[in-house]
Design a protein around this motif. Structure first.
Motif, short mmCIF file in Angstrom:
data_model
loop_
_atom_site.label_atom_id
_atom_site.label_comp_id
_atom_site.label_asym_id
_atom_site.label_seq_id
_atom_site.Cartn_x
_atom_site.Cartn_y
_atom_site.Cartn_z
N UNK A 199 0.81 -1.22 0.00
CA UNK A 199 0.00 0.00 0.00
C UNK A 199 0.84 1.28 0.00
N UNK A 200 1.97 1.24 0.71
CA UNK A 200 2.83 2.43 0.76
C UNK A 200 3.42 2.73 -0.63
N UNK A 201 3.86 1.68 -1.29
CA UNK A 201 4.44 1.83 -2.62
C UNK A 201 3.36 2.22 -3.62
N UNK A 202 2.22 1.62 -3.48
CA UNK A 202 1.10 1.90 -4.40
C UNK A 202 0.67 3.38 -4.31
N UNK A 203 0.69 3.90 -3.07
CA UNK A 203 0.28 5.30 -2.88
C UNK A 203 1.23 6.24 -3.64
N UNK A 204 2.52 5.94 -3.58
CA UNK A 204 3.50 6.78 -4.30
C UNK A 204 3.28 6.66 -5.81
N UNK A 205 3.06 5.42 -6.24
CA UNK A 205 2.82 5.18 -7.68
C UNK A 205 1.60 5.97 -8.15
N UNK A 206 0.51 5.87 -7.41
CA UNK A 206 -0.72 6.55 -7.82
C UNK A 206 -0.54 8.06 -7.91
N UNK A 207 0.31 8.58 -7.03
CA UNK A 207 0.58 10.02 -7.05
C UNK A 207 1.38 10.39 -8.31
N UNK A 208 2.36 9.55 -8.61
CA UNK A 208 3.24 9.86 -9.75
C UNK A 208 2.63 9.47 -11.09
N UNK A 209 1.78 8.45 -11.06
CA UNK A 209 1.21 7.94 -12.33
C UNK A 209 -0.31 7.79 -12.21
N UNK A 210 -1.02 8.89 -12.15
CA UNK A 210 -2.48 8.77 -11.99
C UNK A 210 -3.16 8.11 -13.19
N UNK A 211 -2.45 8.06 -14.31
CA UNK A 211 -3.05 7.51 -15.54
C UNK A 211 -2.87 6.00 -15.67
#
Lengths: 292, 429
Positions: B67-79
């Motif tokens: 979840x921590x990694x996913x949150x960063x990913x979603x912020x950087x790659x919303x698409x």
């Protein structure tokens, strides 16, 4: 012909039999054909190689050992499963036994416990250093030093068979107990009036009523056990040194460790032939008795 | 007639059941025909400018930190949305079937030797074009990880995790036996193990089951004694060599100081025994650290680099995990973005439970003592990938099968090594 099928009741089961057969027929034929092809993960396309893979198989000591292991595993498991299930069913059927529902529920626990969880628990129970089985046996003075139940080549297979017996005997018990409940009380009373003793009643009234159930349950257990390897995989991985490696485990290793689908297919075909042979011999031996 | 019909039906049922047995044994290709590819309807192409969803598989031990990694990913790659699924340990069979059937996820986290195998089989997408396009410096990654991920000159994965074995030792047990420092050679290990074996405390924890754990232990001993499993160009087995026989003998000698349950013990069992103070030394990776501390916070232990023998230069196995793109992926561009992201040092430091692909220690070990972390970090420079041959998994299985013979049937090290050599030669053909 149609009338005959209708009368025999075959029409009722035919759709199910056809559906199951069709769903399985393609993979079956594919597996049989692939036994004649060199087919690994790394080849672009399978290469026909005749019977060379069967030759390789029968030159492989591990495969030959796996056939012996499969027979010991299957008949050992079924013998103890049936024996224990049968005796427990007879005891449970007696009128003097109280709390039958509770006993039935408790006896069903092994059967409803997922095999992988059962394996983990038994593995710790068998542990050579800290397992409860060694503790109990040494406390009772049955063993002098701790036994390596799962890693001693002489007893590892029997240790796993014991777990398989624990897992599946409730199924036999359930089937036979259900069958015992259908035995006619009138016939039993008639036999008593005719002077039959307990063994006479069992032989002439009870057994003929439950024999068909016993035969079909045993056949089912043989086929299931021939193909089963969950306990072996989870508890010994076929070890020590292939001593518990049954054919299903051998096939798994060739397909998923060596990625050799050709050899795995050929070994599957041998397992198929073996299971068919065992099933047909069993049906042949029991057909007359069932008819009676 | 009724009897005949009944008998025929019985035969048919028996045959049907036996068919069921066969189906369970059919090959991957057999299943390929009977399963349809995973539905892709929820995925939208990048060309349309709409969000893309890619699927990702990893081991279930990563689930907690995801979840921590996913949150960063979603912020950087919303698409680009990631659908992650976490598998049980040693799921290489499931990976293989999915890759073969075309039902694999877009991105897979693979143990290094799986990358070798799947890359060899053409089931993974080569990453060289993407690397070149983005001018990514792959030399930042540990060399062994790049070696294991490179098959026939093509790169199939980027590492986010790397580690090698070290020796964990219980300082109290060694001290009580008269040793203040850990052994530096395998001969010394035997002496220390003998001195530490007392009652229900054993000198050395060996793996006797789990092909992956067993083979890692043996190969680590072999390499640190100057040998290896294959010759220099990976064309022939070296498991019949004098050093290999000597290493098999070492394994057998150490078994005398291991618990009686040796052949039932995998890495986790050894870790449990070590954490409970029942074994003095064992080989493992830094990933055991958190579990040992969790099980027994008071255990007085440290790590040291793997001992050597024959004056050989230290040489161990580089273990680790890489992220790879399935050849069957329809969203390779998005998958590549995720591969780059997960192998990025700052992200990998959060995600890994050992070291990153660039050899930086995982963030979770910041507060651990240096005497534990430093040997693990230093050891990485001596770690090399397993040979990038097709049947590396089969060879590792053969190591366990044949050395178990030696341990369970009192077979000599020479004989067991001879059988292992033959089995490996057969697998290389």
């Amino acid at each position: 012909m149609l009338r005959k099928i209708k009368r025999s009741g075959a029409g009722y089961v035919l759709p199910a039999v056809i559906t199951v057969a069709v769903v399985m027929i393609y993979p079956l034929l594919y597996t049989l054909v692939m036994g004649f092809f060199n087919n690994t993960l790394f080849l672009e396309a399978p290469v026909f190689c005749g019977i060379s893979q069967y030759k390789k198989l029968f030159e492989d000591k591990v495969f030959l050992g796996s056939i012996t292991n499969t027979l010991v595993w299957t008949f050992g498991s079924v013998f103890f499963q049936f024996g224990l299930g049968f005796i427990m069913a007879l005891i449970l059927h007696q009128p003097f036994v109280k709390g039958k529902t509770l006993i039935r529920i408790l006896l069903m626990i092994p059967w409803v416990t997922p095999s992988i969880i059962g394996s983990a628990v038994w593995k710790w129970m068998y542990n050579a250093d800290y397992g409860i089985i060694n503790f109990i046996f040494s406390s009772l003075g049955i063993i002098e030093k701790n036994q390596t139940w799962l890693s001693n080549p002489k007893i590892a297979m029997w240790s796993v068979i014991a777990v398989n017996t624990w897992k599946m005997f409730p199924f036999i018990l359930l089937m036979i107990e259900a069958s015992l409940q259908s035995v006619s009380k009138d016939l039993k009373e008639a036999a008593v009036i005719d002077g039959a003793n307990v063994f006479g009643i069992f032989k002439n009234v009870t057994w003929p009523s439950i024999a068909a159930t016993c035969y079909s349950t045993t056949l089912l257990m043989i086929i299931w056990t021939l193909n089963a390897f969950t306990f072996i995989y989870a508890m010994t991985e076929g070890g020590p040194a292939h001593k518990t490696e049954v054919m299903a485990m051998y096939i798994y290793k060739r397909a998923f460790m060596d990625y050799d689908f050709g050899i795995a297919s050929a070994a599957s075909a041998v397992l198929f032939a073996l299971s068919m042979f065992v099933s047909l011999v069993y049906l042949y031996l029991t057909r007359e008795k069932e008819g009676n | 007639m009724k009897k005949v019909v009944k008998r025929t039906l019985s035969m048919t049922m028996a045959a049907t059941m036996a068919l069921g047995l066969m189906v369970g044994c059919s090959s991957a290709k057999g299943e390929q025909k009977s399963e349809s590819p995973a539905p892709q309807s929820d995925q939208k192409t990048e060309a349309s400018g709409k969000p893309v969803t890619i699927k990702f598989w990893d081991g279930n031990w990563q689930e907690a930190v995801w979840p921590e990694v996913e949150a960063i990913w979603n912020k950087e790659h919303p698409d680009i949305k990631i659908e992650a699924e976490f598998q049980a340990d040693l799921a290489n069979d499931k990976y293989m079937l999915a890759l073969k059937n075309g039902t694999a996820p877009d991105v897979l986290s693979c143990a290094l030797d799986w990358v070798t195998t799947f890359g060899n089989a053409g089931l993974l997408a080569p990453l060289d074009e993407y690397v070149a396009k983005d001018s990514l410096d792959v030399n930042q990654f540990v060399k062994g990880a790049n070696d294991a991920s490179t098959v026939n000159g093509k790169l199939y994965g980027l590492p986010f995790r790397s580690e090698t074995y070290v020796m964990f030792y219980n300082k109290d047990i060694l001290s009580a036996a008269g040793y203040q420092t850990p052994p530096a050679t395998w001969d010394e290990v035997k002496g220390v193990a003998a001195a530490c074996t007392n009652g229900d405390v054993y000198g050395y924890g060996l793996c006797g089951t789990n092909y992956s754990n067993f083979s890692f232990q043996y190969i680590t001993m072999l390499r640190s004694s100057g040998g290896d499993i294959l010759n220099a160009d990976n064309t022939a087995s070296a498991l019949g060599s004098d050093v290999a026989v000597q290493t098999a003998q070492l394994y057998k000698d150490l078994a005398a100081y291991a618990p009686a349950s040796l052949l039932e013990n995998d890495n986790i069992a050894n870790r449990t025994l070590f954490a409970s103070g029942k074994i003095a030394m064992y080989l493992s990776g830094i990933y055991d650290l958190a579990e040992i501390v969790k099980a027994n916070p008071d255990l007085n232990f440290a790590c040291t680099m793997v001992p050597t023998a024959n004056g050989a230069e230290r040489n161990t196995i580089l273990g680790g995990w890489s992220v790879a793109v399935a050849e069957s992926s329809k969203e390779k561009e998005a998958a590549w973005e995720f591969v780059k992201f997960l192998s990025r040092p700052d992200i990998a430091a959060i995600y890994t439970n050992t070291f990153t692909g660039t050899a930086e220690v995982a963030a979770r070990y910041t507060d651990y003592p240096e005497e534990i972390i430093k040997p693990n970090a230093d050891a990485l420079q001596y770690a090399n990938a397993l040979p990038a041959v097709e049947n590396i998994v089969g060879i590792r299985q053969a190591i366990m099968d044949n050395l178990q013979l030696m341990l369970s049937e009192d077979m000599s090290a020479e004989e067991a090594s001879g059988l292992l050599d033959q089995a490996t030669t057969k697998l290389l053909k």
